[in-house]
Design an enzyme around this catalytic site. Structure first.
Site, PDB file in Angstrom:
ATOM      1  CG  ASP A   1      -0.253  -0.076   2.501  1.00  9.79           C
ATOM      2  OD1 ASP A   1       0.981  -0.243   2.511  1.00  9.79           O
ATOM      3  OD2 ASP A   1      -0.929   0.047   3.548  1.00  9.79           O
TER       4      ASP A   1
ATOM      5  CG  ASP B   1      23.180  11.606 -17.430  1.00 15.63           C
ATOM      6  OD1 ASP B   1      22.461  12.590 -17.188  1.00 15.63           O
ATOM      7  OD2 ASP B   1      23.139  10.970 -18.497  1.00 15.63           O
TER       8      ASP B   1
ATOM      9  CG  HIS C   1      25.326   7.761 -26.233  1.00 21.94           C
ATOM     10  ND1 HIS C   1      25.401   9.110 -26.513  1.00 21.94           N
ATOM     11  CD2 HIS C   1      26.241   7.530 -25.254  1.00 21.94           C
ATOM     12  CE1 HIS C   1      26.296   9.680 -25.734  1.00 21.94           C
ATOM     13  NE2 HIS C   1      26.845   8.741 -24.961  1.00 21.94           N
TER      14      HIS C   1
ATOM     15  CE1 TYR D   1      29.820   6.570 -22.064  1.00 23.55           C
ATOM     16  CE2 TYR D   1      29.611   6.925 -24.439  1.00 23.55           C
ATOM     17  CZ  TYR D   1      29.292   7.288 -23.148  1.00 23.55           C
ATOM     18  OH  TYR D   1      28.465   8.363 -22.922  1.00 23.55           O
TER      19      TYR D   1
ATOM     20  CG  ASP E   1      19.751  14.659 -19.840  1.00 23.26           C
ATOM     21  OD1 ASP E   1      20.547  14.104 -19.044  1.00 23.26           O
ATOM     22  OD2 ASP E   1      19.423  14.168 -20.933  1.00 23.26           O
TER      23      ASP E   1
ATOM     24  CG  HIS F   1      20.242   4.245 -19.631  1.00 22.26           C
ATOM     25  ND1 HIS F   1      19.185   3.979 -20.468  1.00 22.26           N
ATOM     26  CD2 HIS F   1      20.730   5.443 -20.047  1.00 22.26           C
ATOM     27  CE1 HIS F   1      19.050   4.964 -21.345  1.00 22.26           C
ATOM     28  NE2 HIS F   1      19.972   5.862 -21.109  1.00 22.26           N
TER      29      HIS F   1
ATOM     30  NE  ARG G   1      25.890  10.590 -20.821  1.00 23.73           N
ATOM     31  CZ  ARG G   1      25.994   9.390 -20.260  1.00 23.73           C
ATOM     32  NH1 ARG G   1      26.716   8.445 -20.813  1.00 23.73           N
ATOM     33  NH2 ARG G   1      25.379   9.117 -19.137  1.00 23.73           N
TER      34      ARG G   1
ATOM     35  CG  HIS H   1      17.788  13.557 -25.690  1.00 18.16           C
ATOM     36  ND1 HIS H   1      17.141  14.265 -24.705  1.00 18.16           N
ATOM     37  CD2 HIS H   1      18.887  13.016 -25.095  1.00 18.16           C
ATOM     38  CE1 HIS H   1      17.812  14.138 -23.570  1.00 18.16           C
ATOM     39  NE2 HIS H   1      18.889  13.403 -23.774  1.00 18.16           N
TER      40      HIS H   1
ATOM     41  CD  GLU I   1      22.905  12.864 -24.232  1.00 18.11           C
ATOM     42  OE1 GLU I   1      23.284  11.987 -23.432  1.00 18.11           O
ATOM     43  OE2 GLU I   1      21.729  13.254 -24.320  1.00 18.11           O
TER      44      GLU I   1
ATOM     45  CD  GLU J   1      22.954  14.768 -21.234  1.00 16.17           C
ATOM     46  OE1 GLU J   1      23.264  14.082 -20.236  1.00 16.17           O
ATOM     47  OE2 GLU J   1      21.936  14.581 -21.913  1.00 16.17           O
TER      48      GLU J   1
ATOM     49  CG  HIS K   1      15.204  10.569 -23.470  1.00 13.72           C
ATOM     50  ND1 HIS K   1      15.389   9.275 -23.100  1.00 13.72           N
ATOM     51  CD2 HIS K   1      16.393  11.182 -23.276  1.00 13.72           C
ATOM     52  CE1 HIS K   1      16.650   9.111 -22.695  1.00 13.72           C
ATOM     53  NE2 HIS K   1      17.265  10.246 -22.791  1.00 13.72           N
TER      54      HIS K   1
HETATM   55  N1  GLY Z   1      20.096  11.112 -18.877  1.00 11.25           N
HETATM   56  C1  GLY Z   1      19.694  10.434 -20.042  1.00 11.25           C
HETATM   57  C2  GLY Z   1      20.290  10.991 -21.250  1.00 11.25           C
HETATM   58  O1  GLY Z   1      21.303  11.646 -21.182  1.00 11.25           O
HETATM   59  O2  GLY Z   1      19.784  10.857 -22.331  1.00 11.25           O
HETATM   60 MN    MN Z   2      20.534  13.251 -22.447  1.00 15.75          MN
HETATM   61 MN    MN Z   3      21.893  12.621 -19.440  1.00 14.15          MN
END
Ligand code: GLY
Ligand code: MN
Ligand code: MN
Length: 448
Positions: free
Chosen positions: A47, A267, A357, A398, A278, A250, A416, A361, A394, A418, A368
């Site tokens: 609950d 991140d 990647h 890697y 982000d 992720h 990364r 975005h 971003e 971003e 996203h």
């Molecule tokens: N934090 C997810 C991305 O960078 O797309």
């Molecule tokens: Mn992102």
């Molecule tokens: Mn991100």
């Protein structure tokens, strides 16, 4: 706002939500009805529930933050009506679970034309559908779609009594996605603020990091800084990835201890009045980049800088990808991580072996965010940027610990960087500008 030196916005004015509804009304056919559903609470266990997160389309059109509500927009003979169905006031329920706005206050505060309880929904929605030509709802929302088909069946069952059921169903998603893609100056100011707060959180993380701490302890420093400045929630699960964990894109376990000679990739972005930041930064756990870490870091930073300096109206993600590919592939070639004919390597986008990647975005109410990436009519072409779009850039590299194709010095490095960018009329604005990113700035901050 509390406890910081930001000018006070932190919330969209009511007029913004009315404008969003107005903009949707202009896209509706005459004699039509649109439905937008609030989210429901989600059970965590038994609950207890997860923190409530409103359906973002519903929020965009209402600013109303209670579960289970329904917004109905009716356009008939050039008249527009916004109607809300929501949970009723209920003293004993509110003593246990918290206050509800109720119908009277919803009308006064949120500017709806009429407000009713959920119990009144069935009868009234059937009346709204009678004689209506077209219906709009988001086809990808299964529960809402099911509800609409149930209503339509009810209306059709009464056709012998002279009721006229709608015949045309339209997906509301492409319409609202397009509206959400272009941010107003109020939305941009909110995103400026949530970026500023999130940059403070990344700086705090840099200052608090040392070997031996656990990743989740740094996560907590970030969340602490978000809330200190009014961003109660993270916009998505925070990634705090030491060493080779950064090679899991992720990674949200955040459960391991930090090692002296590794990098730490974070991140993390706060959410302010529903709008997301982000941001990713990568820095050395002991405060000093090693020579191979420095080489790869500078390369990713150069790629990000080159891409962002090209952003302006008329550019596309395709062109930005070319710039990133050229910079990263040449850089990896210079470091002897890629070998062969450089022109061929660039042509074949050889950096994608390590840049695994996308370059960025859309960003907004969702991390996203919604919005078509293509020209609406020609799906093979990426769309031109226009002022008011907000996006992430971003780039990353890697090099997993178990990749025996690369020299040992590179293994276990994941980087990364971003930023969040607004397209302006003559270029762009980097909302993430206050977050340290140069090797010197990071090392200086961490030495303090
Ligand atoms: N934090 C997810 C991305 O960078 O797309
Ligand atoms: Mn992102
Ligand atoms: Mn991100």
């Amino acid at each position: 706002m509390n406890n910081n030196n930001l000018p006070g916005l932190a919330k969209l004015p009511l007029s913004e939500f009315e404008t969003h509804r107005k903009n949707f009304f202009t896209k509706m056919a005459d004699n039509s009805v649109a439905f937008f559903s609030a989210a429901s609470e989600v059970t965590r266990s038994n609950d207890t529930e997860f923190a409530f997160c409103q359906n973002k389309n519903f929020y965009y059109l209402t600013g109303f933050n209670e579960p289970d509500a329904l917004l109905v927009l009716i356009k008939r003979e050039a008249q527009e009506q916004a109607i809300l169905f929501s949970l009723p006031k209920d003293k004993s329920h509110e003593i246990w679970h918290g206050r509800r706005v109720g119908q009277e206050k919803a009308c006064q505060t949120y500017g709806f034309d009429q407000c009713f309880t959920l119990a009144e929904k069935n009868d009234l929605v059937s009346q709204y559908l009678n004689g209506t030509g077209q219906v709009y709802f988001a086809f990808n929302e299964a529960q809402l779609s099911h509800q609409i088909f149930t209503y339509l069946a009810q209306v059709r069952a009464s056709v012998r009594q002279g009721v006229k059921a709608p015949t045309q169903l339209n997906d509301a998603s492409p319409i609202i996605d397009d509206l959400r893609l272009i941010k107003s100056s109020y939305e941009i100011e909110l995103m400026r603020q949530v970026n500023y707060i999130s940059c403070l959180a990344h700086q705090r993380a840099m200052q608090k990091t040392s070997a031996g701490l656990f990743e989740y302890q740094i996560e907590n420093e970030i969340l602490h800084e978000f809330t200190r400045h009014g961003a109660r929630y993270a916009a998505y699960a925070t990634i705090v990835a030491g060493g080779d964990n950064a090679n899991i894109l992720h990674y949200t376990d955040n459960s391991e201890s930090l090692n002296d000679n590794d990098l730490l990739l974070i991140d993390a972005g706060g959410e302010l009045s529903g709008y997301a930041a982000d941001i990713t930064r990568t820095f050395p756990i002991n405060g000093k980049f090693s020579t191979p870490q420095k080489a790869l870091y500078q390369l990713v930073l150069d790629a990000k800088t080159q891409v962002i300096s090209a952003i302006r109206p008329g550019i596309t993600f395709a062109k930005l990808n070319e710039i990133a590919n050229e910079c990263l592939t040449k850089g990896l070639f210079d470091l002897a991580i890629l070998s062969g004919d450089l022109a061929e390597l660039v042509k074949n986008k050889a950096c994608k072996k390590y840049f695994i990647h996308g370059l960025g975005h859309w960003l907004g109410l969702d991390v996203h965010d919604v919005g078509d990436y293509h020209n609406n009519d020609k799906k093979e072409q990426l769309r031109d940027f226009i002022p008011g779009m907000v996006l992430t850039i971003e780039p990353g590299l890697y090099m997993p610990l178990d990749d025996m194709d690369i020299e040992e010095q590179w293994r276990g490095i994941g980087i990364r960087i971003e930023d969040n960018i607004v397209v302006t009329s003559n270029g762009c604005e980097n909302l993430t500008a206050s977050c340290p990113e140069t090797i010197t700035d990071i090392e200086t901050l961490m030495a303090k």
